[in-house]
Write a protein that holds these residues in place. Structure first.
Motif: not given
Length: 73
Positions: A62-73
């Motif tokens: 989930a963290v990897r996906t969040w970062v890969a997708e632009g680490a949006k707020r």
């Protein structure tokens, strides 16, 4: 925990959403859209964070996906 306002180990204060975002993204620990080079992702995948009890693989994903997708707020 390790990264609350009182014990912010390594200067990483995760006590609120705003301080966590600033500590992870603004300070360069998570590189938006570049999970491969993000220190946060590398430490989680190596099992060095959190010390003594690595996160479950689903949470790391989930963290990897969040970062890969632009680490949006």
């Amino acid at each position: 925990g390790c990264h609350d306002v009182e014990t912010a180990q390594g200067g990483l204060d995760l006590s609120t959403q705003n301080t966590a975002y600033a500590a992870l993204v603004d300070d360069g620990r998570a590189l938006p859209s570049d999970a491969e080079c993000s220190d946060l992702v590398m430490r989680l995948e190596q099992g060095s964070m959190p010390p003594g009890s690595p996160l479950p693989q689903a949470e790391i994903c989930a963290v990897r996906t969040w970062v890969a997708e632009g680490a949006k707020r």
